[in-house]
Design a protein around this motif. Sequence first.
Motif, PDB file in Angstrom:
ATOM      1  N   LEU A 174       0.826  -1.225   0.000  1.00  0.00           N
ATOM      2  CA  LEU A 174       0.000   0.000   0.000  1.00  0.00           C
ATOM      3  C   LEU A 174       0.852   1.263   0.000  1.00  0.00           C
ATOM      4  CD1 LEU A 174      -2.513  -1.084   2.781  1.00  0.00           C
ATOM      5  CD2 LEU A 174      -3.066  -0.836   0.359  1.00  0.00           C
ATOM      6  N   ASN A 175       2.185   1.088   0.195  1.00  0.00           N
ATOM      7  CA  ASN A 175       3.055   2.239   0.348  1.00  0.00           C
ATOM      8  C   ASN A 175       2.595   3.117   1.528  1.00  0.00           C
ATOM      9  OD1 ASN A 175       5.374   3.305  -0.526  1.00  0.00           O
ATOM     10  ND2 ASN A 175       4.523   4.480  -2.204  1.00  0.00           N
ATOM     11  N   PRO A 176       2.421   2.515   2.696  1.00  0.00           N
ATOM     12  CA  PRO A 176       1.804   3.247   3.806  1.00  0.00           C
ATOM     13  C   PRO A 176       2.764   4.231   4.454  1.00  0.00           C
ATOM     14  CG  PRO A 176       2.548   1.124   4.589  1.00  0.00           C
ATOM     15  CD  PRO A 176       2.870   1.175   3.112  1.00  0.00           C
ATOM     16  N   GLU A 177       2.183   5.212   5.128  1.00  0.00           N
ATOM     17  CA  GLU A 177       2.983   6.187   5.883  1.00  0.00           C
ATOM     18  C   GLU A 177       3.457   5.582   7.205  1.00  0.00           C
ATOM     19  OE1 GLU A 177       2.144  10.302   5.759  1.00  0.00           O
ATOM     20  OE2 GLU A 177       2.965   9.696   3.833  1.00  0.00           O
ATOM     21  N   MET A 178       2.601   4.712   7.785  1.00  0.00           N
ATOM     22  CA  MET A 178       2.897   4.189   9.126  1.00  0.00           C
ATOM     23  C   MET A 178       2.566   2.708   9.234  1.00  0.00           C
ATOM     24  SD  MET A 178       1.607   7.254  11.632  1.00  0.00           S
ATOM     25  CE  MET A 178      -0.072   7.408  11.045  1.00  0.00           C
ATOM     26  N   ILE A 179       3.469   1.973   9.887  1.00  0.00           N
ATOM     27  CA  ILE A 179       3.265   0.546  10.163  1.00  0.00           C
ATOM     28  C   ILE A 179       3.306   0.362  11.681  1.00  0.00           C
ATOM     29  CG2 ILE A 179       4.382  -1.738  10.067  1.00  0.00           C
ATOM     30  CD1 ILE A 179       3.493  -1.284   7.329  1.00  0.00           C
ATOM     31  N   GLY A 180       2.356  -0.384  12.197  1.00  0.00           N
ATOM     32  CA  GLY A 180       2.385  -0.763  13.607  1.00  0.00           C
ATOM     33  C   GLY A 180       2.778  -2.228  13.694  1.00  0.00           C
ATOM     34  N   ILE A 181       3.882  -2.515  14.385  1.00  0.00           N
ATOM     35  CA  ILE A 181       4.273  -3.913  14.579  1.00  0.00           C
ATOM     36  C   ILE A 181       3.724  -4.355  15.937  1.00  0.00           C
ATOM     37  CG2 ILE A 181       6.184  -5.541  14.886  1.00  0.00           C
ATOM     38  CD1 ILE A 181       7.824  -3.874  12.934  1.00  0.00           C
ATOM     39  N   ASN A 182       2.742  -5.253  15.885  1.00  0.00           N
ATOM     40  CA  ASN A 182       2.097  -5.715  17.115  1.00  0.00           C
ATOM     41  C   ASN A 182       2.860  -6.918  17.663  1.00  0.00           C
ATOM     42  OD1 ASN A 182       0.383  -6.240  19.208  1.00  0.00           O
ATOM     43  ND2 ASN A 182      -1.484  -6.304  17.988  1.00  0.00           N
ATOM     44  N   ASN A 183       3.375  -6.758  18.859  1.00  0.00           N
ATOM     45  CA  ASN A 183       4.098  -7.864  19.492  1.00  0.00           C
ATOM     46  C   ASN A 183       3.148  -8.949  19.996  1.00  0.00           C
ATOM     47  OD1 ASN A 183       6.783  -6.620  19.336  1.00  0.00           O
ATOM     48  ND2 ASN A 183       5.942  -5.127  20.757  1.00  0.00           N
ATOM     49  N   ARG A 184       1.848  -8.661  19.937  1.00  0.00           N
ATOM     50  CA  ARG A 184       0.843  -9.633  20.373  1.00  0.00           C
ATOM     51  C   ARG A 184       0.263 -10.362  19.170  1.00  0.00           C
ATOM     52  NH1 ARG A 184      -1.813  -6.799  23.832  1.00  0.00           N
ATOM     53  NH2 ARG A 184      -1.190  -7.957  25.661  1.00  0.00           N
ATOM     54  N   ASN A 185       0.223 -11.665  19.248  1.00  0.00           N
ATOM     55  CA  ASN A 185      -0.427 -12.488  18.226  1.00  0.00           C
ATOM     56  C   ASN A 185      -1.930 -12.455  18.496  1.00  0.00           C
ATOM     57  OD1 ASN A 185      -1.602 -14.651  16.827  1.00  0.00           O
ATOM     58  ND2 ASN A 185       0.257 -15.879  16.939  1.00  0.00           N
ATOM     59  N   LEU A 186      -2.691 -11.874  17.584  1.00  0.00           N
ATOM     60  CA  LEU A 186      -4.130 -11.705  17.819  1.00  0.00           C
ATOM     61  C   LEU A 186      -4.913 -13.012  17.720  1.00  0.00           C
ATOM     62  CD1 LEU A 186      -4.824  -8.273  16.110  1.00  0.00           C
ATOM     63  CD2 LEU A 186      -4.655  -8.765  18.542  1.00  0.00           C
ATOM     64  N   LYS A 187      -4.243 -14.052  17.244  1.00  0.00           N
ATOM     65  CA  LYS A 187      -4.933 -15.354  17.188  1.00  0.00           C
ATOM     66  C   LYS A 187      -4.873 -16.054  18.546  1.00  0.00           C
ATOM     67  CE  LYS A 187      -4.404 -15.973  12.225  1.00  0.00           C
ATOM     68  NZ  LYS A 187      -3.521 -14.945  11.691  1.00  0.00           N
ATOM     69  N   THR A 188      -3.760 -15.835  19.268  1.00  0.00           N
ATOM     70  CA  THR A 188      -3.586 -16.495  20.566  1.00  0.00           C
ATOM     71  C   THR A 188      -3.474 -15.494  21.723  1.00  0.00           C
ATOM     72  OG1 THR A 188      -1.174 -16.419  20.395  1.00  0.00           O
ATOM     73  CG2 THR A 188      -2.286 -18.361  19.457  1.00  0.00           C
ATOM     74  N   PHE A 189      -3.185 -14.226  21.387  1.00  0.00           N
ATOM     75  CA  PHE A 189      -2.951 -13.129  22.348  1.00  0.00           C
ATOM     76  C   PHE A 189      -1.642 -13.307  23.139  1.00  0.00           C
ATOM     77  CE2 PHE A 189      -6.628 -11.262  20.848  1.00  0.00           C
ATOM     78  CZ  PHE A 189      -6.929 -10.078  21.514  1.00  0.00           C
ATOM     79  N   ALA A 190      -0.782 -14.219  22.685  1.00  0.00           N
ATOM     80  CA  ALA A 190       0.556 -14.352  23.283  1.00  0.00           C
ATOM     81  C   ALA A 190       1.425 -13.187  22.801  1.00  0.00           C
ATOM     82  CB  ALA A 190       1.178 -15.676  22.867  1.00  0.00           C
ATOM     83  N   VAL A 191       2.341 -12.747  23.669  1.00  0.00           N
ATOM     84  CA  VAL A 191       3.179 -11.576  23.359  1.00  0.00           C
ATOM     85  C   VAL A 191       4.652 -11.959  23.309  1.00  0.00           C
ATOM     86  CG1 VAL A 191       3.928  -9.295  24.179  1.00  0.00           C
ATOM     87  CG2 VAL A 191       1.545  -9.964  24.409  1.00  0.00           C
ATOM     88  N   SER A 192       5.349 -11.479  22.275  1.00  0.00           N
ATOM     89  CA  SER A 192       6.803 -11.615  22.206  1.00  0.00           C
ATOM     90  C   SER A 192       7.399 -10.316  21.701  1.00  0.00           C
ATOM     91  CB  SER A 192       7.213 -12.754  21.271  1.00  0.00           C
ATOM     92  OG  SER A 192       8.608 -12.676  21.017  1.00  0.00           O
ATOM     93  N   MET A 193       8.248  -9.705  22.528  1.00  0.00           N
ATOM     94  CA  MET A 193       8.878  -8.441  22.147  1.00  0.00           C
ATOM     95  C   MET A 193       9.856  -8.611  20.982  1.00  0.00           C
ATOM     96  SD  MET A 193       7.611  -5.962  23.823  1.00  0.00           S
ATOM     97  CE  MET A 193       8.797  -4.698  23.439  1.00  0.00           C
ATOM     98  N   GLN A 194      10.235  -9.845  20.677  1.00  0.00           N
ATOM     99  CA  GLN A 194      11.157 -10.084  19.559  1.00  0.00           C
ATOM    100  C   GLN A 194      10.487  -9.844  18.200  1.00  0.00           C
ATOM    101  OE1 GLN A 194      12.275 -14.076  20.783  1.00  0.00           O
ATOM    102  NE2 GLN A 194      14.338 -13.369  21.282  1.00  0.00           N
ATOM    103  N   THR A 195       9.161  -9.775  18.206  1.00  0.00           N
ATOM    104  CA  THR A 195       8.433  -9.539  16.944  1.00  0.00           C
ATOM    105  C   THR A 195       8.872  -8.229  16.308  1.00  0.00           C
ATOM    106  OG1 THR A 195       6.557 -10.726  17.903  1.00  0.00           O
ATOM    107  CG2 THR A 195       6.132  -9.480  15.893  1.00  0.00           C
ATOM    108  N   THR A 196       8.985  -7.175  17.126  1.00  0.00           N
ATOM    109  CA  THR A 196       9.427  -5.872  16.609  1.00  0.00           C
ATOM    110  C   THR A 196      10.805  -5.983  15.966  1.00  0.00           C
ATOM    111  OG1 THR A 196       8.094  -4.502  18.093  1.00  0.00           O
ATOM    112  CG2 THR A 196      10.145  -3.539  17.305  1.00  0.00           C
TER     113      THR A 196
END
Length: 265
Positions: A174-196
């Motif tokens: 999309l050539n976006p202006e902003m990307i949000g990297i979510n450290n939370r997996n929305l399928k399981t809601f588990a969080v890993s800071m390594q995602t960023t």
Amino acid sequence: MTILQTIIVQKQQEVDSLLQKKQPTFKTTKQPIPFKQRVSKARDLQIIAEIKRASPSKGDIHTDVNPVEQAKQYALHGAAAISVLTDASFFKGSMQDLADVANAVDLPVLCKDFIIHPVQIDQAKAAGASIILLIVAALSKQQLKHLYHYAIDHHLEVICEVHNLNELQTALELNPEMIGINNRNLKTFAVSMQTTEKLAKHLNKEEVLFISESGIHTRNDAYAASKSGAEALLVGETLMRSKNISKTFQQLQVMKQKRRKHHAR
């Protein structure tokens, strides 16, 4: 079904209902400086401070929060934007919360919801949102493209939220202006800071502002995000549970670091 699928089924019902009834009108007149402009000029990592009463993974967080007072505290201590969770069924939020906050502060306000239809974008803008979130995992490519351009055409900023490399590649089309990297997996809601850290390596365009979202609790978390090239953090639960908002902000506002270029080998 995953948590995300359950939420999307509920959203579809809400959209059907929205399309059948007259939308409430909200009085909002403020036109804040765009979020991306604010962040780009800043020396420190900027914070999108979130108002979140509850969540599917954590249950009740702060259900009796006064959104206006909370937003004013956030603004006072240096938030670059306020995020308002407007989902009622899973997060106990509302569009009225967003409208009240948008009228109370001079900052950009993000409508944080699971947007799947233009009517939700209309509603968010009417309530005073200046930014919306589009969750790549919740949308088909076609839906994402349509909603992205619809929001841009209606003079809203858009954060495209991703959690893995496939979603990031889809968003970058999309050539976006902003990307949000979510450290939370929305399928399981588990969080890993390594995602960023992992996904940042694939973000070579310096003009794309990127935000690290979820699971940010400590100064070390902020440093790690900054080291990966993030220019902003989206922080909800940590601020909602904070007994000293000023101190929490000070811990998280570390110096921005120049994004490293990663060349394909």
